[in-house]
Design an enzyme around this catalytic site. Structure first.
Site, PDB file in Angstrom:
ATOM      1  N   GLY A  92      18.317 -45.047 -10.756  1.00 46.09           N
ATOM      2  CA  GLY A  92      16.898 -45.277 -11.005  1.00 46.09           C
ATOM      3  C   GLY A  92      16.045 -45.124  -9.758  1.00 46.09           C
ATOM      4  O   GLY A  92      14.829 -45.066  -9.822  1.00 46.09           O
ATOM      5  N   ARG A  93      16.714 -45.118  -8.615  1.00 41.80           N
ATOM      6  CA  ARG A  93      15.957 -44.950  -7.372  1.00 41.80           C
ATOM      7  C   ARG A  93      16.780 -44.209  -6.336  1.00 41.80           C
ATOM      8  O   ARG A  93      16.607 -44.385  -5.144  1.00 41.80           O
ATOM      9  CB  ARG A  93      15.549 -46.297  -6.828  1.00 41.80           C
ATOM     10  CG  ARG A  93      16.728 -47.232  -6.655  1.00 41.80           C
ATOM     11  CD  ARG A  93      16.408 -48.249  -5.662  1.00 41.80           C
ATOM     12  NE  ARG A  93      17.389 -49.309  -5.679  1.00 41.80           N
ATOM     13  CZ  ARG A  93      17.363 -50.300  -4.823  1.00 41.80           C
ATOM     14  NH1 ARG A  93      16.412 -50.359  -3.940  1.00 41.80           N
ATOM     15  NH2 ARG A  93      18.277 -51.220  -4.878  1.00 41.80           N
ATOM     16  N   LYS A 113      18.625 -43.017  -1.178  1.00 41.65           N
ATOM     17  CA  LYS A 113      18.408 -44.234  -1.958  1.00 41.65           C
ATOM     18  C   LYS A 113      17.013 -44.752  -1.623  1.00 41.65           C
ATOM     19  O   LYS A 113      16.714 -44.996  -0.451  1.00 41.65           O
ATOM     20  CB  LYS A 113      19.483 -45.266  -1.583  1.00 41.65           C
ATOM     21  CG  LYS A 113      19.494 -46.500  -2.450  1.00 41.65           C
ATOM     22  CD  LYS A 113      20.737 -47.323  -2.167  1.00 41.65           C
ATOM     23  CE  LYS A 113      20.669 -48.674  -2.859  1.00 41.65           C
ATOM     24  NZ  LYS A 113      21.791 -49.532  -2.465  1.00 41.65           N
ATOM     25  N   ASP A 125      10.212 -48.983  -9.582  1.00 41.60           N
ATOM     26  CA  ASP A 125       9.351 -48.045  -8.853  1.00 41.60           C
ATOM     27  C   ASP A 125      10.135 -46.953  -8.126  1.00 41.60           C
ATOM     28  O   ASP A 125       9.554 -46.082  -7.493  1.00 41.60           O
ATOM     29  CB  ASP A 125       8.473 -48.809  -7.853  1.00 41.60           C
ATOM     30  CG  ASP A 125       9.305 -49.568  -6.812  1.00 41.60           C
ATOM     31  OD1 ASP A 125      10.550 -49.463  -6.839  1.00 41.60           O
ATOM     32  OD2 ASP A 125       8.701 -50.272  -5.980  1.00 41.60           O
ATOM     33  N   GLY A 126      11.474 -47.032  -8.205  1.00 41.96           N
ATOM     34  CA  GLY A 126      12.287 -45.997  -7.563  1.00 41.96           C
ATOM     35  C   GLY A 126      12.363 -46.118  -6.057  1.00 41.96           C
ATOM     36  O   GLY A 126      12.880 -45.237  -5.384  1.00 41.96           O
ATOM     37  N   ARG A 176      22.774 -42.331   2.001  1.00 37.87           N
ATOM     38  CA  ARG A 176      24.103 -42.904   1.808  1.00 37.87           C
ATOM     39  C   ARG A 176      25.138 -41.796   1.661  1.00 37.87           C
ATOM     40  O   ARG A 176      24.876 -40.782   1.012  1.00 37.87           O
ATOM     41  CB  ARG A 176      24.088 -43.798   0.558  1.00 37.87           C
ATOM     42  CG  ARG A 176      25.424 -44.435   0.246  1.00 37.87           C
ATOM     43  CD  ARG A 176      25.267 -45.646  -0.640  1.00 37.87           C
ATOM     44  NE  ARG A 176      24.846 -45.327  -2.002  1.00 37.87           N
ATOM     45  CZ  ARG A 176      24.605 -46.248  -2.923  1.00 37.87           C
ATOM     46  NH1 ARG A 176      24.735 -47.531  -2.639  1.00 37.87           N
ATOM     47  NH2 ARG A 176      24.230 -45.900  -4.132  1.00 37.87           N
ATOM     48  N   ASP A 250      28.914 -51.279 -12.560  1.00 41.92           N
ATOM     49  CA  ASP A 250      28.205 -50.122 -11.984  1.00 41.92           C
ATOM     50  C   ASP A 250      28.272 -50.146 -10.462  1.00 41.92           C
ATOM     51  O   ASP A 250      27.874 -49.179  -9.818  1.00 41.92           O
ATOM     52  CB  ASP A 250      26.748 -50.086 -12.452  1.00 41.92           C
ATOM     53  CG  ASP A 250      26.011 -51.391 -12.184  1.00 41.92           C
ATOM     54  OD1 ASP A 250      26.532 -52.450 -12.571  1.00 41.92           O
ATOM     55  OD2 ASP A 250      24.930 -51.355 -11.576  1.00 41.92           O
ATOM     56  N   ASN A 251      28.775 -51.238  -9.914  1.00 46.23           N
ATOM     57  CA  ASN A 251      28.904 -51.337  -8.462  1.00 46.23           C
ATOM     58  C   ASN A 251      30.364 -51.308  -8.029  1.00 46.23           C
ATOM     59  O   ASN A 251      30.714 -51.802  -6.969  1.00 46.23           O
ATOM     60  CB  ASN A 251      28.237 -52.622  -7.960  1.00 46.23           C
ATOM     61  CG  ASN A 251      26.724 -52.589  -8.144  1.00 46.23           C
ATOM     62  OD1 ASN A 251      26.131 -51.506  -8.196  1.00 46.23           O
ATOM     63  ND2 ASN A 251      26.116 -53.743  -8.262  1.00 46.23           N
TER      64      ASN A 251
HETATM   65  P1  AMP Z   1      21.572 -52.389  -8.352  1.00 48.22           P
HETATM   66  O1  AMP Z   1      21.118 -53.781  -8.556  1.00 48.22           O
HETATM   67  O2  AMP Z   1      21.086 -51.807  -7.035  1.00 48.22           O
HETATM   68  O3  AMP Z   1      23.042 -52.214  -8.525  1.00 48.22           O
HETATM   69  O4  AMP Z   1      20.857 -51.506  -9.442  1.00 48.22           O
HETATM   70  C1  AMP Z   1      21.067 -51.689 -10.808  1.00 48.22           C
HETATM   71  C2  AMP Z   1      20.284 -50.664 -11.565  1.00 48.22           C
HETATM   72  O5  AMP Z   1      18.879 -50.852 -11.370  1.00 48.22           O
HETATM   73  C3  AMP Z   1      20.554 -49.228 -11.192  1.00 48.22           C
HETATM   74  O6  AMP Z   1      20.434 -48.449 -12.347  1.00 48.22           O
HETATM   75  C4  AMP Z   1      19.448 -48.920 -10.224  1.00 48.22           C
HETATM   76  O7  AMP Z   1      19.173 -47.542 -10.119  1.00 48.22           O
HETATM   77  C5  AMP Z   1      18.295 -49.659 -10.856  1.00 48.22           C
HETATM   78  N1  AMP Z   1      17.272 -50.012  -9.870  1.00 48.22           N
HETATM   79  C6  AMP Z   1      17.366 -50.942  -8.904  1.00 48.22           C
HETATM   80  N2  AMP Z   1      16.227 -51.002  -8.184  1.00 48.22           N
HETATM   81  C7  AMP Z   1      15.381 -50.094  -8.706  1.00 48.22           C
HETATM   82  C8  AMP Z   1      14.044 -49.680  -8.412  1.00 48.22           C
HETATM   83  N3  AMP Z   1      13.345 -50.221  -7.429  1.00 48.22           N
HETATM   84  N4  AMP Z   1      13.503 -48.724  -9.184  1.00 48.22           N
HETATM   85  C9  AMP Z   1      14.204 -48.160 -10.175  1.00 48.22           C
HETATM   86  N5  AMP Z   1      15.443 -48.508 -10.521  1.00 48.22           N
HETATM   87  C10 AMP Z   1      16.050 -49.453  -9.793  1.00 48.22           C
HETATM   88 MG    MG Z   2      24.151 -50.641  -7.852  1.00 50.22          MG
END
Ligand code: AMP
Ligand code: MG
Length: 492
Positions: A92-93, A113, A125-126, A176, A250-251
């Site tokens: 998503g970002r 990232k 917001d990506g 990354r 997902d992690n």
């Molecule tokens: P994470 O918590 O980093 O493992 O992210 C979990 C999910 O949320 C993943 O699909 C990320 O791409 C999405 N995500 C996290 N932060 C953002 C952001 N600021 N904008 C868009 N997607 C996000």
């Molecule tokens: Mg993640």
């Protein structure tokens, strides 16, 4: 003056079927400015670090320009977050720029990232803020220096834009590097859609990229490979006092690398139930629960692979039996790796009956005595050379040490090693310097003010974790009470 920066990108993932990703372009930022290029890593990858630091390089690292040969994609994946299945997450970002084959012949993903919105952004917001980028850079590079399989940080830039979380924060983009970004959740995404063909293709792709040595090229082999690597990875984390904090599916990578340095932290006083993450109220990803969490995730991977295994084995019953047998290998492998790690940290070169109990007793006494995990093991090496005042002084009650020390000395006596040699071996597995949470926090706070000197200095220390250096004494010290970081945030 360079007018381009050469990566030699290949795009094997972009050759996979279109439903595995979305083609995207990184969204440019207002005023990109370099925080840092990781020259050593650039070198390993066969990239020109100096060129990455020029205007053109920084433009690519910020997503303002797309390098020659790059076919950027956002990868699709799903995931169980704290036990709840989300059928579509995805990058998503983040955006995968492409792959680079390094000097070692290994293929690695290069990903931005914080590079803007994608079709997987949902409400987000990506973007990324400076704080989490600094944290990921420091901790992932420390982990690499500590010999832990991990994604790496090739570069970080500021964007000159604000991102809005609890308040307005300066934005940043991290570059990354990963063996790949395939996750347990990548397989879950297609399993949830009943897309067995995609699963089959992913199995082949993952085997080729991460398990080239495996002869029987089946989903069961892939599962076994991931189980083994994750079991050893979690054992390694625990040997360093590392708490990942957000072990959602997902992690968790297929390659066996640590990924996603969100609310991660290192133990100070040893406490097996320790949780840092502000969102982990139930302690699901507590220090001492990480092996259970990993096994739970691997069971989700097994489930996702069942349809392919059923094809390979001639039916669902055989697939289920195979999955169960593979999953049963996790705990013995984890315990083997954990005990081997603890033996090395206790200075034991041979395997004797009772070693596990000796190690357990040590850990239990560290917990009761409020001993700093990292310093405790480090000072134990001094004790192996006859100087036990340091380690004894770490216990709230010295008697806790005395009661164990005698047992330990008897056990060491079984081995004929020279004490200096033993101590040196212990110092090669128990670091002097880890990215202590209050230090990371200080680097983040300064970074948010545009001062990256604290980050640079911390990075220099934690990427040289083994040898004690004059002038770095303070970096070995645990946080004072008022400096202590008890809560960490994903900061997404
Ligand atoms: P994470 O918590 O980093 O493992 O992210 C979990 C999910 O949320 C993943 O699909 C990320 O791409 C999405 N995500 C996290 N932060 C953002 C952001 N600021 N904008 C868009 N997607 C996000
Ligand atoms: Mg993640």
């Amino acid at each position: 003056m360079t007018d381009r920066v050469w990566f030699g990108f290949e795009n094997s993932y972009a050759r996979m079927p279109e439903r595995m990703y979305a083609r995207v372009s990184p969204v440019g930022v207002a005023r990109p400015d370099l925080i840092r290029v990781n020259a050593g890593l650039a070198e390993e990858l066969g990239l020109d670090a100096a060129a990455l630091g020029t205007g053109v390089g920084v433009a690519v690292l910020a997503g303002n320009a797309v390098a020659e040969g790059s076919e950027p994609v956002a990868m699709a994946y799903a995931g169980h977050q704290f036990g709840h299945f989300v059928p579509q997450l995805g990058d998503g970002r983040a955006c995968l720029l492409g792959e680079v084959v390094g000097r070692d012949g290994k293929r690695r993903d290069i990903q931005l990232k914080g590079s803007g919105r994608t079709p997987f952004s949902r409400g987000g917001d990506g973007r990324a803020a400076v704080g989490p980028v600094v944290r990921e850079y420091v901790v992932s590079e420390a982990m690499a220096a500590l010999g832990v399989p991990t994604t790496r940080a090739l570069a970080a830039v500021t964007t000159g834009e604000l991102v809005y979380r609890e308040g307005a924060l300066p934005g940043a983009v991290l570059t990354r590097v990963a063996a790949s970004h395939l996750r347990v959740g990548t397989f879950q995404y297609f399993a949830a859609r009943g897309d067995v063909e995609a699963l089959r293709l992913l199995v082949g792709y993952a085997l080729e990229r991460h398990y080239p040595e495996v002869e029987v090229r089946t989903a069961g082999s892939l599962l076994a490979g991931v189980i083994g690597r994750q079991a050893r990875l979690v054992a390694q984390w625990m040997g360093l006092g590392f708490v990942h904090g957000v072990m959602n599916t997902d992690n968790m990578t297929i390659s066996g690398e640590t990924i996603d340095y969100g609310p991660c932290a290192f133990l100070e006083a040893y406490e097996p139930g320790k949780v840092f993450s502000s969102i982990d109220a139930g302690g699901r990803y507590a220090y001492g629960n990480q092996a259970n969490a990993a096994l739970w995730n691997l069971a989700r991977l097994a489930e996702a692979l069942l349809p392919v295994m059923a094809e390979e084995l001639g039916g669902p019953d055989a697939a289920l039996a195979e999955a169960r047998a593979r999953l049963a290998e996790f705990e013995p492998e984890f315990h083997r790796a954990r005990l081997a790690g603890l033996r090395a940290k206790l200075g034991l070169a041979t395997e004797q009956e009772g070693d596990a109990e000796l190690a357990e007793d040590w850990l239990e006494r560290m917990a009761r005595g409020g001993v700093d995990f990292t310093l405790g093991f480090r000072r134990l090496a001094d004790a192996a050379e006859g100087n036990s005042a340091g380690v004894r002084g770490l216990f709230s009650d010295g008697a806790l040490w005395d009661g164990w020390a005698e047992r330990w000395r008897d056990r060491l006596g079984v081995e004929g090693r020279l004490s200096g040699e033993r101590a040196a071996g212990m110092r090669r597995v128990s670091p002097a310097y880890i990215p202590r949470n209050h230090r990371v926090e200080a680097a983040i706070q300064a970074g948010m003010r545009g001062d990256f000197g604290v980050f640079e200095e911390l990075l220099e220390v934690v990427t040289h974790p083994w040898e004690e250096r004059a002038g770095w004494e303070a970096y070995m010290e645990p946080a004072r009470a008022e400096e202590r970081v008890e809560r960490t945030f994903c900061g997404t």
